[in-house]
Motif scaffolding. Structure first.
Motif, mmCIF file in Angstrom:
data_model
loop_
_atom_site.group_PDB
_atom_site.id
_atom_site.type_symbol
_atom_site.label_atom_id
_atom_site.label_comp_id
_atom_site.label_asym_id
_atom_site.label_seq_id
_atom_site.Cartn_x
_atom_site.Cartn_y
_atom_site.Cartn_z
ATOM 1 N N ARG A 136 42.032 47.979 71.011
ATOM 2 C CA ARG A 136 43.092 47.383 71.822
ATOM 3 C C ARG A 136 44.291 48.325 71.923
ATOM 4 N N LEU A 137 44.706 48.894 70.788
ATOM 5 C CA LEU A 137 45.842 49.831 70.762
ATOM 6 C C LEU A 137 45.601 51.010 71.702
ATOM 7 N N TYR A 138 44.429 51.640 71.598
ATOM 8 C CA TYR A 138 44.156 52.840 72.390
ATOM 9 C C TYR A 138 43.880 52.528 73.864
ATOM 10 N N ALA A 139 43.287 51.370 74.155
ATOM 11 C CA ALA A 139 43.079 50.995 75.556
ATOM 12 C C ALA A 139 44.433 50.809 76.245
ATOM 13 N N LYS A 140 45.377 50.173 75.553
ATOM 14 C CA LYS A 140 46.721 49.997 76.116
ATOM 15 C C LYS A 140 47.440 51.340 76.239
ATOM 16 N N LEU A 141 47.317 52.185 75.207
ATOM 17 C CA LEU A 141 47.959 53.499 75.251
ATOM 18 C C LEU A 141 47.421 54.313 76.417
ATOM 19 N N ARG A 142 46.117 54.344 76.581
ATOM 20 C CA ARG A 142 45.522 55.123 77.665
ATOM 21 C C ARG A 142 45.980 54.592 79.025
ATOM 22 N N HIS A 143 46.048 53.280 79.154
ATOM 23 C CA HIS A 143 46.527 52.702 80.404
ATOM 24 C C HIS A 143 47.964 53.141 80.686
ATOM 25 N N CYS A 144 48.813 53.070 79.673
ATOM 26 C CA CYS A 144 50.214 53.498 79.845
ATOM 27 C C CYS A 144 50.304 54.980 80.194
ATOM 28 N N LEU A 145 49.439 55.787 79.612
ATOM 29 C CA LEU A 145 49.453 57.232 79.842
ATOM 30 C C LEU A 145 48.829 57.646 81.177
ATOM 31 N N SER A 146 48.326 56.698 81.966
ATOM 32 C CA SER A 146 47.598 57.076 83.177
ATOM 33 C C SER A 146 48.390 57.983 84.118
ATOM 34 N N PRO A 147 49.703 57.809 84.338
ATOM 35 C CA PRO A 147 50.404 58.775 85.200
ATOM 36 C C PRO A 147 50.434 60.187 84.596
ATOM 37 N N TYR A 148 50.579 60.268 83.273
ATOM 38 C CA TYR A 148 50.565 61.566 82.577
ATOM 39 C C TYR A 148 49.192 62.215 82.711
ATOM 40 N N LEU A 149 48.145 61.445 82.440
ATOM 41 C CA LEU A 149 46.786 61.985 82.490
ATOM 42 C C LEU A 149 46.403 62.381 83.918
ATOM 43 N N TYR A 150 46.753 61.562 84.889
ATOM 44 C CA TYR A 150 46.436 61.867 86.283
ATOM 45 C C TYR A 150 47.152 63.140 86.735
ATOM 46 N N SER A 151 48.408 63.256 86.364
ATOM 47 C CA SER A 151 49.175 64.460 86.716
ATOM 48 C C SER A 151 48.598 65.695 86.034
ATOM 49 N N ALA A 152 48.179 65.550 84.778
ATOM 50 C CA ALA A 152 47.588 66.679 84.052
ATOM 51 C C ALA A 152 46.233 67.065 84.651
ATOM 52 N N LEU A 153 45.477 66.082 85.139
ATOM 53 C CA LEU A 153 44.212 66.396 85.804
ATOM 54 C C LEU A 153 44.454 67.095 87.138
ATOM 55 N N TRP A 154 45.516 66.713 87.840
ATOM 56 C CA TRP A 154 45.873 67.422 89.069
ATOM 57 C C TRP A 154 46.231 68.868 88.735
ATOM 58 N N GLN A 155 46.979 69.050 87.650
ATOM 59 C CA GLN A 155 47.327 70.403 87.192
ATOM 60 C C GLN A 155 46.049 71.189 86.893
ATOM 61 N N ALA A 156 45.085 70.551 86.232
ATOM 62 C CA ALA A 156 43.811 71.212 85.918
ATOM 63 C C ALA A 156 43.076 71.603 87.196
ATOM 64 N N ASN A 157 43.088 70.729 88.184
ATOM 65 C CA ASN A 157 42.446 71.017 89.458
ATOM 66 C C ASN A 157 43.084 72.214 90.149
ATOM 67 N N GLN A 158 44.386 72.323 90.078
ATOM 68 C CA GLN A 158 45.105 73.381 90.776
ATOM 69 C C GLN A 158 45.102 74.710 90.016
ATOM 70 N N SER A 159 45.131 74.641 88.675
ATOM 71 C CA SER A 159 45.303 75.863 87.885
ATOM 72 C C SER A 159 44.060 76.292 87.100
ATOM 73 N N GLY A 160 43.152 75.356 86.869
ATOM 74 C CA GLY A 160 41.994 75.669 86.036
ATOM 75 C C GLY A 160 42.252 75.465 84.545
ATOM 76 N N VAL A 161 43.476 75.131 84.158
ATOM 77 C CA VAL A 161 43.791 74.868 82.753
ATOM 78 C C VAL A 161 43.350 73.443 82.442
ATOM 79 N N PRO A 162 42.412 73.256 81.514
ATOM 80 C CA PRO A 162 41.868 71.918 81.290
ATOM 81 C C PRO A 162 42.882 70.953 80.683
ATOM 82 N N LEU A 163 42.625 69.667 80.875
ATOM 83 C CA LEU A 163 43.464 68.624 80.289
ATOM 84 C C LEU A 163 43.345 68.651 78.769
ATOM 85 N N MET A 164 42.122 68.699 78.256
ATOM 86 C CA MET A 164 41.857 68.775 76.814
ATOM 87 C C MET A 164 41.622 70.238 76.493
ATOM 88 N N ARG A 165 42.545 70.823 75.738
ATOM 89 C CA ARG A 165 42.460 72.272 75.554
ATOM 90 C C ARG A 165 42.583 72.674 74.089
#
Length: 192
Positions: free
Chosen positions: A47-76
């Motif tokens: 429950r804690l991590y599902a809520k955290l991940r949901h809250c982090l969705s703008p951060y994660l989405y933006s980081a995935l866009w960065q990965a798409n544009q630069s090739g630098v992975p989200l998990m590095r």
């Protein structure tokens, strides 16, 4: 940038790592390890991590866009961001999730030079590049540290991502000396 793996959801550390991956996968189709069939302490962790991940969705989405544009992975690997630090080159029990979050898979974590903030407790570590023992209380499953200077876009918790329009973005700011910035990528969610 969108790597994933089966979550080891029968351990607190496995839930921690699984939800803090680019693509969270709970492979429970054949083994009856759905969260609601687990002991109460693991249900609370999910429950804690599902809520955290949901809250982090703008951060994660933006980081995935960065990965798409630069090739630098989200998990590095730590070596990607701290290649000049010899100690960070061979770390296998921690990683960066985007530019600002350090995910530890064990209580012993190497903090590169700088100021780091424990996400769970708010404790601050002014590191000169050394190892720390980070105590983590349940239901959390592992260390999660924020690099000072971070600006992390968050959204409120909802039952699912499109339940409410993302009209409210909260910026979780971890000040540091000097300027800091973040890039928030938003689109309509439907078109390319």
């Amino acid at each position: 940038g969108m790597a994933g793996f089966d979550m080891r959801n029968r351990t607190l550390a496995g839930v921690h790592q699984g939800f803090l991956a680019p693509f969270a996968i709970m492979d429970a189709w054949a083994y009856y390890i759905e969260p609601w069939l687990l002991p109460p302490h693991l249900q609370a962790c999910h429950r804690l991590y599902a809520k955290l991940r949901h809250c982090l969705s703008p951060y994660l989405y933006s980081a995935l866009w960065q990965a798409n544009q630069s090739g630098v992975p989200l998990m590095r690997p730590m070596a990607l961001d701290y290649g000049h630090d010899a100690e960070a080159r061979d770390l296998t029990t921690q990683y960066m999730l985007g530019d600002w979050l350090l995910c530890g898979l064990e209580p012993r974590v190497y903090l590169p030079q700088g100021t780091w903030i424990d996400y769970w407790t708010g404790a601050t570590y002014a590191s000169d590049g050394r190892w720390y023992e980070i105590a983590v209380a349940e239901p959390a499953g592992g260390p999660l540290l924020v690099k000072s200077g971070a600006i992390i876009p968050l959204k409120p918790v909802a039952a699912y991502l499109e339940q409410e329009p993302a009209n409210l973005i909260v910026l979780d700011i971890y000040p540091d000396v000097g300027p800091s910035s973040c890039a928030l990528h938003e689109d309509d969610g439907h078109s390319y």
